[in-house]
Write an enzyme that holds these catalytic residues in place. Sequence first.
Site, mmCIF file in Angstrom:
data_model
loop_
_atom_site.group_PDB
_atom_site.id
_atom_site.type_symbol
_atom_site.label_atom_id
_atom_site.label_comp_id
_atom_site.label_asym_id
_atom_site.label_seq_id
_atom_site.Cartn_x
_atom_site.Cartn_y
_atom_site.Cartn_z
ATOM 1 N N HIS A 30 -82.702 66.954 -56.223
ATOM 2 C CA HIS A 30 -81.848 65.777 -55.996
ATOM 3 C C HIS A 30 -81.274 65.800 -54.585
ATOM 4 O O HIS A 30 -81.297 64.780 -53.875
ATOM 5 C CB HIS A 30 -80.723 65.772 -57.043
ATOM 6 C CG HIS A 30 -79.715 64.696 -56.846
ATOM 7 N ND1 HIS A 30 -79.774 63.478 -57.492
ATOM 8 C CD2 HIS A 30 -78.593 64.646 -56.070
ATOM 9 C CE1 HIS A 30 -78.746 62.728 -57.126
ATOM 10 N NE2 HIS A 30 -78.014 63.414 -56.260
ATOM 11 N N GLU A 31 -80.758 66.956 -54.156
ATOM 12 C CA GLU A 31 -80.163 67.051 -52.818
ATOM 13 C C GLU A 31 -81.222 66.932 -51.726
ATOM 14 O O GLU A 31 -80.986 66.302 -50.691
ATOM 15 C CB GLU A 31 -79.406 68.371 -52.681
ATOM 16 C CG GLU A 31 -78.273 68.558 -53.687
ATOM 17 C CD GLU A 31 -77.273 67.419 -53.675
ATOM 18 O OE1 GLU A 31 -77.108 66.774 -52.615
ATOM 19 O OE2 GLU A 31 -76.655 67.165 -54.725
ATOM 20 N N GLU A 46 -77.682 57.424 -55.312
ATOM 21 C CA GLU A 46 -77.716 58.495 -56.308
ATOM 22 C C GLU A 46 -78.852 58.264 -57.305
ATOM 23 O O GLU A 46 -79.564 59.205 -57.679
ATOM 24 C CB GLU A 46 -76.374 58.576 -57.043
ATOM 25 C CG GLU A 46 -75.234 59.110 -56.204
ATOM 26 C CD GLU A 46 -75.487 60.520 -55.706
ATOM 27 O OE1 GLU A 46 -75.997 61.350 -56.473
ATOM 28 O OE2 GLU A 46 -75.182 60.776 -54.524
ATOM 29 N N HIS A 89 -82.019 63.371 -51.101
ATOM 30 C CA HIS A 89 -81.052 62.725 -50.210
ATOM 31 C C HIS A 89 -81.445 62.913 -48.749
ATOM 32 O O HIS A 89 -81.390 61.980 -47.945
ATOM 33 C CB HIS A 89 -79.658 63.306 -50.436
ATOM 34 C CG HIS A 89 -78.909 62.702 -51.575
ATOM 35 N ND1 HIS A 89 -78.770 61.345 -51.735
ATOM 36 C CD2 HIS A 89 -78.241 63.273 -52.618
ATOM 37 C CE1 HIS A 89 -78.039 61.093 -52.814
ATOM 38 N NE2 HIS A 89 -77.721 62.245 -53.371
#
Length: 326
Positions: A141-142, A216, A145
């Site tokens: 997930h990070e 997100e 980003h």
Amino acid sequence: MDRERLSEHKLNNSLQSLLLVATLAGLLGLLAWVIGGTAFVVFALATVLLLYFTNPAASPRLVAMLYPGRVLHPSEAPRHYAVLAELARRAGLPRTPRLYYIPSRLMNAFATGRPDDALVAVSDGLLRRLDLRELAGVLAHEISHVANGDLAVMAFADLVSRIASLFSLVGQLLLILSLPALALAEVDVPWLAILVLLSAPTLSALTQLALSRNREYEADRGAAELTGDPAGLASALDKLERYQGRFWEQILMPGGHVPDPSLLRTHPQTGERIQRLLDLVPRRHGMPSVRDPLSVDGGALFDALRDPSASRSVPSPRRHFTGLWY
């Protein structure tokens, strides 16, 4: 994994992000036009672009100053770095991000920096409460980003929102100073201009929050694509939701915490994020759950998690007189 739903989510997220960024830019332009006309619109847009390119997203060094902790060496967390390296390779990053350890019992993770110099910060609480499959989902997930340029997008949105608030304040001051002249001249009050000046800060802040929630969702989708295991991240989110409540709330009011209004949240509702992730799991074997067995295309990512030679773990933190965990 359901590739059709994955593509559909990606298209929807991209369109929503484009619309929200355009809304922020349009709101700033309208505010500048109300204050000073067309020339001021050009000045406002030029100011935003100048400040954006001269003030990039927060660097890893700044994060290290703001959050007490340290960069973990690959020998301290070999399996974690192996997963991070594989995720970075799949995401097309030119360099594997560094893993930054924050000595806190809170479960938290975030990323900062550029694709060629990124840092992924994880807290002690996160490392100890998530298994490696769930942690892989959080790391993915990070990294999403970073790969998607979300840090730059949100820096731009924050800059536009701050300038809009400043212009609104200037416009309101000019309006107050001109009230005597308006009253003496008996001219029509520019109600539309007043409405724009008063509502602009709130509208820009709400748009910025909506953009944050959208990014997100896109990072969740990107994580599912990188790992091939959307249920792993869904399980991590489920744990985060259960562990993050305040201690006394869990004891005295289990399940009784009043959630923040959806419009005022930087992150979407956890239940909605979990449901979107589980929608990506193939339905051949019935309804999926966050406890579904591991199933990853290719398997290379999770080979690192099963490596018996990588048995070291992050060293336990110790008490410090400041109250932080070291």
